[in-house]
Structures are given as structure tokens and as C-alpha cells.
Write a protein that holds these residues in place. Structure first.
Motif: not given
Lengths: 231, 456
Positions: A84, A87-88, A105, A220
Motif C-alpha cells: 500500500r 495508487a500511482g 497483506p 481507489p
């Protein structure tokens, strides 16, 4: 040879690898493990797997580099294991040719669903199945009809194009850009608002509760995913 | 500009020459004593216009010229009669005294005009450097301003060493002025000192402010770090303890577990790991915020989409609660960073699930006003007293005893993300409904792209 699907897993962390090997094996996949990018490329060439699972952080090369190298000569579905961190990087690796990702995870069920969707898409890439079903939704791609619980749902041409783009990648992530290209065929940043509005309209027509979508879910910052639900 | 000194003296002499001309032209019509008055006018005029020294020069030349030209013996110095001597005496006294008086008034006026000018210069300089933001800006403004006053390029060195005209405060030297050429000698020394002092004080103030800010940041970082360390010790180790304990029990050869017990242990491992994941996520967000790396990437966002994504992410956590979603129809889109606001909602929903009563209600509601959109996340959890609400948003703060687990990071992250998005977050106890509300307020964008023609 067995009729089991072959998966090449490229992952350098031994615990993670143990979990993936054990889990995939228990679900009937034939697993080839590779600890480095180089080994991974060799295994993909040698085994011609049905699916490749790649960790983004490898000791000898970046996972996204491996994806790019594989894409030079193979259409094998590639699923990326990412962390995480915005989003890039996900969009970047999808643009390089990865088909989907799971974020660490993750639970085994999630990864298995991605693998199943990738396999399904690979089989259908010669020509999409004329009828798509997920939950109580049915899309007839020949007659351009959408049905919910057997009743026809009226959708506008744009809404249908959007749905079709999602159906053709059912179960897999579809980026905003891919959807925009599919509907308007041109790149325009402000259209992302329209995309969201069209997604909202489709949800209102197809979902039981549009504020808790189960069919068309949001990734997202990346895009959308049409889930394949059992009936 | 006032004429230079020698020019003023020349003017005084010219006025005497003019008086001489008039006196000669009047010839026999005026007697010598009357002609004195003509000279007196010239002397007074010089005093009025050019100050004391030119006036005295005018007086002396006027007396000599008059004596030479008009008193007997003419064209020679000397006095012929007693009455001439008296007239001469009166003329000389009048010329000196009145020119002195008038000239003093003139000089006084000059001086006060100069003082006024100086004050105006100092005032404007003070005003300009007071509006500076930071040391660099201050130096630039002072340099520009002094350049105007001195009429030459000026460099301001905000450094205690080095050469140049010193900039000093009561606490010592803080810098220097480097002026090109001899421009410094062109302005009044007092004014230069006053300007230098003004700039010196401003530099000192700017330095002190900078030091204070640094000290504040240092203290805050220090405080965050120690809170972080104690939090890591507790909030990392507790779930890790459960994972190690439960998994080692499962692996132990001596123990035999029923299926139910085995499931419970596995469930413990899973939940502890998920808690660790949330915690790591929060620590990462906090680090990003602390390092100032929070750059929202705003985009048009549909509220229903946003709420849907957040609910999807927290789905497993919401088990055992009654969820109600009330979104007004046709909400306008928000111009925010989707991922960031989704994190805010996820944090709020996780809190609601954790602190809300078992089987209690969790409600997400959204409504739009004329220029704001309000999102409200409500849970039937313990009420936080009104005066404690603000403190909930401090990092590592945990409200009362009911809030045992969790590091107290979630809400501080929410606030930072909301601030970065131009919105606000507030905690509001709702005693009548028996729970807490967390209210997000977003400004609405003025321009919303419209849909017409796109659905063809």
C-alpha cells in the motif's frame, strides 16, 4: 502432464513464498517458485505458465521491469503483489502490461479470485462469451441487452459501452484511462467526473444498494472492477 | 531641491546688485537715507530665501555699496556728517538684526522640512520592511528601499561579520550595508544611522522568529518521536504477542485442540495481523504528514462512490453493527483526493465499529448546502465530553478509559488529510441519540462540469 493450471510465482521472501506455494498447491495449482527476477524470466520461458504472480520488490530487478520484459514476447496474465503506497505505482505497473494486482497483506481468497478471473479472461480472449452472468445480472453481448433478475434494464449507449468494457475484463481491475478510452476514445482529464457519474448511474440500475456496491466496486485512485458473483 | 550653498550666496549678491540698480535709477528722486530702505529689502529677501549666511553677506555688501555710492564723499568709504553716521548705524543694525531673525526662521523651517522628510523616509522604510516574510524577503525589501533613498545600489548583508556600514542593535552587530560609491555621504548621517538601526532591528526580529519556529518544530518532532516509540512498544507488540502466542500454541505437539478452539486461535492470528496492518498504515500516513509530504491530487469525486469504496474496505470490521447509509439524492461532486478522503472515512468507520456499541447503529449521512457538503459518521459509542472533543484529534491522544486499544493516530490523520483537502473535521457528542458524530465539511467547487451531450 497433469491438467492443473501452471503458475509461476516470483517472490523473494521465503515466508511469503511458503504461504503462496502451500496455498496455491492446496487449491489445485501447479506452482513453480522463483526467488529472483532472472529466475522468474527463465521459469516463464521454460514452463509457459497459465498465470504469473510477481512481487514488485525483487532483489535483482524491479517487479515492474520484469512485467515489461515479459510483455515483450508473451500475453500470459500477470498479477502483481504490491504494497500500500499510493495508487500511482499500481497504475504504472498496469500501464506496463500487468493485468491485475493484490495489495499486501491480502487473503488467499482474494488472490485466488484474481487468478481465476485472469484465467477466465485468457480463455475468452479469442472471443468473448456471448452471455455474461454475475449475481442476478445478465449481459447479452450479442443483442446488447442487460437484464437484472430476468427483467430487462434500460441503459443508455454510453452506459452500455462502459458495462461492456467492464465485462470484457470481468473480475479484473480496469483503470480509469482504459474505461475513458473505451467510452469516448480520447484522453481528456475532466471526463473522469463523467466516468464517475456513469458508474453511479449503472450502480443505481444494477446494484441492490448503490451506496454499498457489490457488483461494480471501486479501486481507489486506480479504477473499477466488475465482480463475478455467484448466483 | 534647495540651491547649493555657493549658489545661494551668489543669489544674495545679485539681490544687492539689483537693489543698487534700483537705487541708482531713482537718482535724485530719493535721498541717500531712503535708498537704504531699498537695500534693506534686498537683505530681507535674501534672509527669507537663502538663510543666515547669505543674508549676512548681503547685509555687509549692501552697507558697503550704499556707503560707497550714495553717502558723501561719494565713490569713497567714509561718513560725512553726524546724521549720516546715525543713519548708517541704524541701517547696519537693522540689516544685521532683521536678517538674523528672518534667516533663523528660514533655517528653522528648512530644518523641520528636512526632519519631516527624514521621518517620512523612516516611516516608509519601516512600513515596507515590516511587511516582509522571512529574512530573504526582508533583505530584498531593505535593499530596494535603501537604493531609492541613497540613489545608489545597496547590498544588505545579514551576517554579523564582514565589512561595510555596520547594522547594530542593542545586542550587537547583526549585519552590514555595502553601498556603491560615496552615496552614503550624500544623506544626513543621523538619517543613515536611523535607517541602519531600523533594518538591524528587523533583521534581529526575523532571526528570533526563525529560531523560535525551529525550536517549536524541534519540540514537536521530539514529542512525536517519543510518543511514537512508546506507541510502537505497546501497539506493535500487543498484536504480535497474540500472533506468536496463538500460532505457537497451534504448533505445539503436546496440546490437542478442538476444532472450535483451533478456529478461535486462527481467528486471533488473523485479527491481530489486520490490526498491525492498520497500525502500520497509520504510522506511514503520520510520517508522511510529519514530513510535509501530503500533496493531495484532487479529482472530481462522487460521494456515493467514495462512501461505497470506504464501506467496501471496512466490510469485515462492520460485522455485528447495524449500518445505515443516508445520502441525499443528486449530491454535487467533490473536488478532492479520492484516496485521501477514502482513508479518512475508513478511519472513522473503523473507529465507529471499534468504539460503537455491539449491535449498535452506525450511520453514514451526506447532505449538501449552498456551498458546503457535510458527511456525518455516527456511532452509538461512549460519549466524549464536549470539552475533550478537540483533543481527540491530537496524535497519540486516547480519550478516557473506554478507548483502550489503538494508538490514537486515526483521528489526527483524518484532520491532517481534511486540512490538506481544504475541508474540516469535528467531533460532536449527540447525547440524545446516544453516541458520537464525526462531521466532515467540504467546500463545494464553483464550477462543475456538466453532462450535456456526452451521453449521445
Amino acid at each position: 502432464m497433469s491438467d492443473r493450471h501452471c503458475v509461476v510465482v516470483v517472490e523473494d521472501d521465503p515466508q511469503m513464498m511458503r504461504f503462496l506455494e502451500t496455498g496455491l498447491d492446496a487449491h489445485g495449482y501447479l506452482v513453480h517458485a522463483a526467488g529472483t527476477g532472472r529466475e522468474g524470466l527463465a521459469a516463464i520461458t521454460r514452463e509457459s505458465p497459465d498465470v504469473v504472480v510477481v512481487d514488485l520488490g525483487l532483489p535483482d530487478m524491479d517487479g515492474s521491469e520484469l512485467v515489461a520484459r515479459v510483455r515483450e514476447w508473451s500475453r500470459v496474465p500477470v498479477i502483481v503483489l504490491s504494497v500500500r503506497d499510493g495508487a500511482g505505482s499500481k497504475i504504472a505497473v498496469l500501464d506496463l502490461g500487468a493485468d491485475d494486482y493484490v495489495t499486501k497483506p491480502f487473503d488467499m481468497g482474494e488472490l485466488l479470485a484474481r487468478i481465476r478471473a485472469a484465467l477466465r479472461n485468457r480463455i475468452q480472449s479469442g472471443g468473448a462469451a456471448p452471455l455474461f452472468r454475475s449475481g442476478d445480472i445478465e449481459v447479452d453481448l450479442v443483442r446488447r441487452l442487460v437484464r437484472r433478475r430476468g427483467e430487462e434494464v434500460r441503459v443508455s449507449p454510453r452506459e452500455y459501452d462502459l458495462l461492456k468494457a467492464l465485462v470484457s475484463h470481468a473480475g479484473m481491475v480496469v483503470t480509469h484511462q482504459m474505461l475513458l478510452d473505451a467510452i469516448w476514445g480520447e484522453r481528456q482529464a475532466d471526463y473522469i467526473n463523467y466516468l464517475r457519474i456513469f458508474i453511479g448511474r449503472l450502480r443505481h440500475k444494477l446494484e441492490g444498494d448503490p451506496s454499498r456496491p457489490r457488483l461494480i466496486t471501486t479501486e481507489p485512485g486506480v479504477g473499477y472492477r466488475l465482480r463475478i458473483l455467484s448466483e | 531641491m534647495a540651491p547649493s550653498t555657493s549658489l545661494r550666496h551668489l543669489w544674495a549678491l545679485l539681490s544687492v546688485l539689483a537693489a543698487t540698480g534700483v537705487a541708482v535709477l531713482t537718482g535724485p528722486y530719493l535721498n541717500p537715507t531712503d535708498k537704504m530702505l531699498i537695500y534693506l529689502v534686498a537683505v530681507l529677501w535674501s534672509a527669507l530665501r537663502f538663510g543666515l549666511r547669505p543674508a549676512l553677506l548681503a547685509a555687509v555688501t549692501a552697507i558697503l555699496a550704499h556707503n560707497f555710492l550714495f553717502f558723501e564723499p561719494r565713490f569713497a568709504f567714509g561718513l560725512h556728517s553726524a546724521s549720516d553716521a546715525v543713519a548708517f548705524g541704524v541701517f547696519a543694525t537693522t540689516a544685521f538684526v532683521t536678517s538674523g531673525l528672518v534667516a533663523r526662521a528660514h533655517d528653522e523651517a528648512e530644518r523641520s522640512r528636512a526632519r519631516e522628510l527624514e521621518l517620512a523616509i523612516l516611516y516608509r522604510t519601516g512600513e515596507e520592511i515590516a511587511s516582509s516574510t522571512g529574512l530573504g524577503d526582508l533583505v530584498a525589501k531593505a535593499e530596494r528601499r535603501l537604493g531609492q533613498v541613497l540613489g545608489a545600489p545597496v547590498r544588505v548583508i545579514a551576517d554579523s561579520g564582514g565589512e561595510g556600514f555596520p547594522l547594530c542593535t542593542a545586542n550587537g552587530r547583526v549585519g552590514a550595508l555595502l553601498v556603491e560609491g560615496d552615496a552614503v555621504s550624500r544623506i544626513d548621517e543621523g538619517l543613515l544611522h536611523a535607517l541602519a538601526r531600523q533594518i538591524a532591528v528587523a533583521i534581529e526580529r526575523e532571526r528570533l522568529r526563525h529560531e523560535m519556529e525551529e525550536a517549536t518544530v524541534r519540540v514537536r518532532t521530539e514529542r512525536t518521536r517519543s510518543a511514537l516509540l512508546s506507541s510502537v512498544a505497546h501497539d506493535f507488540r500487543t498484536p504480535l504477542g497474540s500472533v506468536v502466542g496463538a500460532s505457537s500454541s497451534l504448533l505445539s505437539r503436546e496440546a490437542s485442540f478442538t476444532d472450535e478452539a483451533r478456529r478461535r486461535l486462527l481467528q486471533t492470528i488473523l485479527e491481530s495481523a489486520q490490526r498491525l496492518d492498520r497500525y502500520v498504515g497509520n504510522i506511514l500516513d503520520l510520517t508522511r504528514i510529519e514530513s510535509g509530504a501530503v500533496e493531495p491530487r484532487p479529482d472530481w469525486v462522487d460521494v456515493e462512490d467514495l462512501v461505497g469504496a470506504a464501506l467496501d474496505a471496512v466490510d469485515p470490521v462492520l460485522d455485528g453493527h447495524r449500518l445505515v447509509v443516508r445520502l441525499e439524492p443528486d449530491l454535487p461532486p467533490l473536488r478532492v483526493d479520492f484516496v485521501m478522503i477514502e482513508r479518512v472515512l475508513v478511519n472513522l468507520l473503523e473507529n465507529a465499529a471499534r468504539f460503537g456499541r455491539r449491535d449498535g447503529l452506525i450511520e453514514v449521512a451526506a447532505a449538501a448546502g449552498p456551498d458546503t457538503l457535510v458527511l456525518d459518521v455516527f456511532d452509538e459509542g461512549p460519549l466524549v465530553p464536549e470539552d475533550e472533543c478537540e483533543r481527540l484529534f491530537l496524535a497519540f491522544y486516547r480519550a478516557s478509559r473506554e478507548y483502550r486499544d489503538g494508538a490514537g493516530l486515526g483521528l489526527s490523520i483524518c484532520r491532517a488529510f481534511m486540512a490538506a483537502s481544504g475541508g474540516a473535521i469535528e467531533a460532536r457528542p449527540r447525547p440524545r441519540r446516544g453516541g458520537m458524530s464525526f462531521v466532515l465539511t467540504f467546500p463545494l467547487a464553483e464550477r462543475v462540469p456538466n453532462l450535456e451531450g456526452l451521453d449521445e
